[in-house]
Design a protein around this motif. Structure first.
Motif, PDB file in Angstrom:
ATOM      1  N   ALA A  28       1.036  -1.434  -0.027  1.00 47.83           N
ATOM      2  CA  ALA A  28       0.068  -0.033   0.004  1.00 47.83           C
ATOM      3  C   ALA A  28       0.877   1.256   0.137  1.00 47.83           C
ATOM      4  CB  ALA A  28      -0.935   0.139   1.337  1.00 47.83           C
ATOM      5  N   SER A  29       1.880   1.218   0.794  1.00 50.95           N
ATOM      6  CA  SER A  29       2.828   2.429   0.802  1.00 50.95           C
ATOM      7  C   SER A  29       3.697   2.514  -0.389  1.00 50.95           C
ATOM      8  CB  SER A  29       3.704   2.200   2.004  1.00 50.95           C
ATOM      9  OG  SER A  29       4.747   3.269   1.949  1.00 50.95           O
ATOM     10  N   ALA A  30       3.909   1.610  -1.091  1.00 53.77           N
ATOM     11  CA  ALA A  30       4.600   1.508  -2.327  1.00 53.77           C
ATOM     12  C   ALA A  30       3.720   1.881  -3.114  1.00 53.77           C
ATOM     13  CB  ALA A  30       5.291   0.017  -2.696  1.00 53.77           C
ATOM     14  N   GLU A  31       2.530   1.563  -3.295  1.00 52.30           N
ATOM     15  CA  GLU A  31       1.530   1.766  -4.404  1.00 52.30           C
ATOM     16  C   GLU A  31       1.231   3.378  -4.272  1.00 52.30           C
ATOM     17  OE1 GLU A  31      -2.703   0.516  -4.918  1.00 52.30           O
ATOM     18  OE2 GLU A  31      -1.536  -0.926  -5.493  1.00 52.30           O
ATOM     19  N   ASN A  32       1.092   3.996  -3.166  1.00 49.71           N
ATOM     20  CA  ASN A  32       0.679   5.361  -2.871  1.00 49.71           C
ATOM     21  C   ASN A  32       1.838   6.285  -3.364  1.00 49.71           C
ATOM     22  OD1 ASN A  32      -1.828   4.855  -1.923  1.00 49.71           O
ATOM     23  ND2 ASN A  32      -0.831   4.892   0.478  1.00 49.71           N
ATOM     24  N   ALA A  33       3.131   5.840  -3.021  1.00 55.01           N
ATOM     25  CA  ALA A  33       4.326   6.462  -3.496  1.00 55.01           C
ATOM     26  C   ALA A  33       4.318   6.628  -5.163  1.00 55.01           C
ATOM     27  CB  ALA A  33       5.817   5.798  -2.743  1.00 55.01           C
TER      28      ALA A  33
END
Length: 135
Positions: A28-33
């Motif tokens: 989720a964090s990587a996708e948001n970034a």
């Protein structure tokens, strides 16, 4: 038409995808970034929204990156589309040319612009990316 709308965003997402994702939280964090970075790349003038011109200009960059043999058309092996989706877009010649690609971009932008102001804000852009990912 829905398949055509998904193509442009599927190509962007696939180009920016991370090869390995360890956990759901990390994903989720990587996708948001990644989404934020894609939006920044499309927002040429950095005004916090993407105009149709910015969208089209950058979509053609994606087209040229994907067009490995530089023949100004995309074959199935040059895209990240499922065979049935590619076939529905490419038509009888089995290729997606630049005009077909631009039609896809027009449709994608219009569908993503939910408030019909002629611009994509970050929320509209991310919502469309999420719809494409969940199909």
């Amino acid at each position: 038409m829905a398949v055509k709308v998904e193509m442009a965003f599927t190509l962007i997402v696939a180009l920016a995808a991370l090869p390995h994702i360890v956990s759901t939280a990390a994903a989720a964090s990587a996708e948001n970034a990644r989404d934020a970075r894609i939006f920044e790349l499309l927002d040429d003038d950095q005004d916090g929204s993407v105009s149709m011109t910015e969208f089209k200009n950058n979509q053609m960059l994606v087209f040229y990156i994907l067009d490995h043999n530089k023949d100004l058309s995309l074959t199935a092996d040059e895209t990240f589309l499922q065979p049935d989706a590619f076939k529905s877009i490419s038509g009888t010649d089995g290729k997606i040319d630049t005009l077909e690609f631009l039609d896809i971009v027009d449709s994608a932008f219009k569908q993503a612009d939910t408030n019909h102001d002629g611009l994509l804000d970050r929320q509209e852009f991310v919502a469309l990316l999420n719809r494409v990912r969940n199909r």
